[in-house]
Design an enzyme around this catalytic site. Structure first.
Site, PDB file in Angstrom:
ATOM      1  N   LYS A  55     -10.221  -0.112  11.057  1.00 47.17           N
ATOM      2  CA  LYS A  55     -10.476  -1.292  10.210  1.00 47.17           C
ATOM      3  C   LYS A  55     -10.893  -2.490  11.057  1.00 47.17           C
ATOM      4  O   LYS A  55     -11.164  -3.566  10.533  1.00 47.17           O
ATOM      5  CB  LYS A  55      -9.229  -1.642   9.398  1.00 47.17           C
ATOM      6  CG  LYS A  55      -8.883  -0.613   8.321  1.00 47.17           C
ATOM      7  CD  LYS A  55      -7.784  -1.141   7.443  1.00 47.17           C
ATOM      8  CE  LYS A  55      -7.063  -0.065   6.655  1.00 47.17           C
ATOM      9  NZ  LYS A  55      -7.883   0.582   5.636  1.00 47.17           N
ATOM     10  N   GLN A 107      -4.298  -4.730   7.371  1.00 41.73           N
ATOM     11  CA  GLN A 107      -5.348  -5.643   6.886  1.00 41.73           C
ATOM     12  C   GLN A 107      -5.367  -6.966   7.653  1.00 41.73           C
ATOM     13  O   GLN A 107      -6.350  -7.706   7.565  1.00 41.73           O
ATOM     14  CB  GLN A 107      -5.154  -5.926   5.382  1.00 41.73           C
ATOM     15  CG  GLN A 107      -5.342  -4.717   4.489  1.00 41.73           C
ATOM     16  CD  GLN A 107      -6.778  -4.186   4.466  1.00 41.73           C
ATOM     17  OE1 GLN A 107      -7.725  -4.877   4.858  1.00 41.73           O
ATOM     18  NE2 GLN A 107      -6.943  -2.944   4.030  1.00 41.73           N
ATOM     19  N   ASP A 140       3.379  -4.231   8.192  1.00 37.88           N
ATOM     20  CA  ASP A 140       2.161  -3.442   8.060  1.00 37.88           C
ATOM     21  C   ASP A 140       0.978  -4.379   8.292  1.00 37.88           C
ATOM     22  O   ASP A 140       0.630  -5.193   7.437  1.00 37.88           O
ATOM     23  CB  ASP A 140       2.134  -2.819   6.653  1.00 37.88           C
ATOM     24  CG  ASP A 140       0.810  -2.122   6.346  1.00 37.88           C
ATOM     25  OD1 ASP A 140      -0.126  -2.204   7.165  1.00 37.88           O
ATOM     26  OD2 ASP A 140       0.722  -1.500   5.270  1.00 37.88           O
ATOM     27  N   HIS A 195       0.870  -1.179   0.000  1.00 39.00           N
ATOM     28  CA  HIS A 195       0.000   0.000   0.000  1.00 39.00           C
ATOM     29  C   HIS A 195       0.911   1.235   0.000  1.00 39.00           C
ATOM     30  O   HIS A 195       2.025   1.183   0.513  1.00 39.00           O
ATOM     31  CB  HIS A 195      -0.835  -0.052   1.284  1.00 39.00           C
ATOM     32  CG  HIS A 195      -1.859   1.023   1.426  1.00 39.00           C
ATOM     33  ND1 HIS A 195      -1.543   2.305   1.841  1.00 39.00           N
ATOM     34  CD2 HIS A 195      -3.194   1.012   1.238  1.00 39.00           C
ATOM     35  CE1 HIS A 195      -2.650   3.027   1.894  1.00 39.00           C
ATOM     36  NE2 HIS A 195      -3.666   2.263   1.536  1.00 39.00           N
ATOM     37  N   CYS A 226      -4.825   2.536  -3.519  1.00 33.56           N
ATOM     38  CA  CYS A 226      -3.568   3.071  -2.973  1.00 33.56           C
ATOM     39  C   CYS A 226      -2.428   2.070  -3.178  1.00 33.56           C
ATOM     40  O   CYS A 226      -1.583   1.887  -2.275  1.00 33.56           O
ATOM     41  CB  CYS A 226      -3.697   3.434  -1.500  1.00 33.56           C
ATOM     42  SG  CYS A 226      -4.997   4.621  -1.173  1.00 33.56           S
TER      43      CYS A 226
HETATM   44  N1  C6P Z   1      -6.171   0.684   3.123  1.00 31.76           N
HETATM   45  C1  C6P Z   1      -8.044   0.311   1.641  1.00 31.76           C
HETATM   46  O1  C6P Z   1      -9.157   0.581   1.181  1.00 31.76           O
HETATM   47  P1  C6P Z   1      -4.694   4.052   7.346  1.00 31.76           P
HETATM   48  O2  C6P Z   1      -5.386   4.807   6.233  1.00 31.76           O
HETATM   49  O3  C6P Z   1      -3.495   4.766   7.864  1.00 31.76           O
HETATM   50  O4  C6P Z   1      -5.636   3.591   8.402  1.00 31.76           O
HETATM   51  O5  C6P Z   1      -4.192   2.670   6.672  1.00 31.76           O
HETATM   52  C2  C6P Z   1      -3.333   2.702   5.567  1.00 31.76           C
HETATM   53  C3  C6P Z   1      -3.103   1.326   5.035  1.00 31.76           C
HETATM   54  C4  C6P Z   1      -1.854   0.747   5.194  1.00 31.76           C
HETATM   55  N2  C6P Z   1      -1.606  -0.503   4.786  1.00 31.76           N
HETATM   56  C5  C6P Z   1      -2.558  -1.256   4.216  1.00 31.76           C
HETATM   57  C6  C6P Z   1      -2.242  -2.661   3.807  1.00 31.76           C
HETATM   58  C7  C6P Z   1      -3.843  -0.736   4.011  1.00 31.76           C
HETATM   59  O6  C6P Z   1      -4.780  -1.495   3.445  1.00 31.76           O
HETATM   60  C8  C6P Z   1      -4.115   0.587   4.425  1.00 31.76           C
HETATM   61  C9  C6P Z   1      -5.475   1.209   4.197  1.00 31.76           C
HETATM   62  C10 C6P Z   1      -7.528   1.089   2.815  1.00 31.76           C
HETATM   63  O7  C6P Z   1      -7.360  -0.592   1.175  1.00 31.76           O
HETATM   64  C11 C6P Z   1      -7.691   2.567   2.603  1.00 31.76           C
HETATM   65  S1  C6P Z   1      -6.635   3.202   1.345  1.00 31.76           S
END
Ligand code: C6P
Length: 425
Positions: free
Chosen positions: A242, A219, A216, A139, A382
């Site tokens: 999430k 997910q 990371d 991401h 993203c």
């Molecule tokens: N992915 C998706 O629709 P934040 O926005 O900081 O809570 O998380 C960022 C992020 C980082 N790593 C991974 C693997 C992610 O999936 C995400 C967030 C969402 O896939 C919003 S772009």
């Protein structure tokens, strides 16, 4: 729902009773909403999850009965708010495998957690000629900070490729993770492919070369048991929103000796021990990294989300999602020409299922589904470099969670069939 006061999830059992999805659905007020005159079918939990009543109530309860600033006042409310905030830290420490609560830093989310590491640890430890290893499925949150840092430091950004099936290709890993590697930063679960990566093995290979490992978990943490000690991650980051919790709260786990070695990120109140006009000393971890007034109400309410998940049991949640992902992939495969990305075996992946139709653009898919009350995400998610590798500009993505069932998947399939008729496809 009662609060589970254990610090750790119950031990995994081989067979678990299935989740009662009807009861779970009833806990989520938003699922009673009508969208475009249809029952809401929420299949966008990889973007953000919905919130159960207990979490929503925890936010208002905080403001009604506990509101004060934390770690500052010594009055009744200040102590109540501080205790509630620190209780969440303890619960998080238990949730990720029973770590020391001082290794849990609250951030605004996964993105901020990774940036914190980039601006502090990496800024001080990565130099010209060093290498940072990521994967092709990252991401942007775990990509952009490293692209920028590598350019600034004249370091090299290396990447672990993916196979055609959407797994990491570790066949040349000894050429990628070498003695030059200072950081290996990988996603635990891909938000596009659903792939669950072998982070334990990657951590072992990275540590053999003396590199630090950042995982990371944005997910993965909402969907499976996470044990940061067993995987030997140096850093593990994820987001509350999430996993049933409020927005604006994230977790950065870091091994204590590494956190202690790092300079602070933001400077201001609470992160200091002593301030003089010519000299400042830092507070102990984790407070060194929590400058200013944090998002107290939402951190406190995150505890209710963790309670909810732990009461269901992360192993049961994973089993439910494996079964539902299997069903969803089988049903999507009935639609001729529909291309599903990532591993097809549900045991090797999570429930974020990206797909493309041969003739209908993902944005049109999403817009049509919305008219039937079905929420999915369409776009590059993203992960633009991954999209280029897949040869797609965008995909449609349906992502499953604890409140989804086969009826939701059936609604998706029926709407996709109807959509094809509508577009004459
Ligand atoms: N992915 C998706 O629709 P934040 O926005 O900081 O809570 O998380 C960022 C992020 C980082 N790593 C991974 C693997 C992610 O999936 C995400 C967030 C969402 O896939 C919003 S772009």
């Amino acid at each position: 729902m009662p609060t589970n006061t254990n610090n750790r999830s119950p031990k995994a059992e081989t067979v678990h009773s299935p989740l009662d999805i009807d009861r779970i659905k009833a806990d989520f007020p938003i699922l009673k909403e009508k969208v475009n005159n249809h029952r809401l079918v929420y299949l966008d939990s990889a973007a953000t999850s919905q919130k159960p009543e207990t979490v929503i109530n925890a936010v208002t309860d905080y403001y009604r009965r506990k509101n004060a600033n934390i770690h500052r006042g010594i009055h009744y409310l200040a102590e109540k708010a501080t205790a509630a905030y620190e209780l969440t830290r303890e619960r998080v420490a238990g949730f990720i495998g029973g770590v020391d609560p001082s290794e849990v830093v609250f951030t605004r989310g996964t993105t901020e957690g990774i940036n914190l590491i980039a601006y502090t640890w990496a800024e001080h430890n990565i130099n010209e000629g060093d290498e940072i290893v990521i994967t092709e499925m990252e991401h942007h949150a775990n990509l952009v900070p490293w692209v920028v840092l590598a350019q600034k430091k004249k370091a090299a950004l290396r990447r672990i490729p993916i196979t055609i099936c959407g797994h990491l290709d570790l066949s040349h890993i000894d050429d990628i993770i070498t003695s030059k590697t200072k950081l290996v930063s990988v996603t635990h679960m891909s938000n596009v492919l659903g792939t669950i990566n072998p982070v334990e093995e990657i951590a072992r290979l990275a540590h053999r070369q003396g590199a630090v490992v950042l995982v990371d978990g944005a997910q993965a943490a909402p969907h499976m048991t996470v044990d940061v000690k067993a995987m030997d991650a140096d850093f593990y980051v994820f987001s509350s929103h999430k996993m049933l919790g409020p927005t604006g709260v994230g977790v950065l786990y870091g091994k204590k000796h590494i956190l202690e070695s790092m300079p602070p990120f933001n400077m201001g109140g609470e992160m200091i021990r002593e301030v003089r006009f010519d000299r400042v000393t830092w507070n102990e971890v984790p407070h060194k990294f929590e400058a200013g007034t944090p998002d107290i109400a939402n951190v406190v309410a995150f505890e209710a989300a963790l309670s909810y998940l732990e009461l269901l049991g992360m192993d049961r949640i994973r089993e439910h999602e494996i079964a539902l992902t299997r069903y969803a992939i089988e049903r999507l495969s009935e639609l001729e020409g529909l291309e599903i990305q990532g591993p097809q075996e549900p045991e090797l992946r999570g429930g974020a299922i990206s797909f493309t139709d041969p003739t209908i653009h993902p944005h049109d898919i999403s817009t049509f589904l919305d008219t039937r009350g079905i929420a999915i995400r369409a776009g590059h998610h993203c992960a633009q470099p991954l999209m280029r590798i897949l040869g797609k500009v965008a995909t449609a993505r349906a992502s499953l969670y604890i409140y989804n069932d086969e009826a939701d998947v059936d609604a998706l399939i029926e709407a996709l069939i109807e959509m094809r008729r509508y577009f004459g496809a």
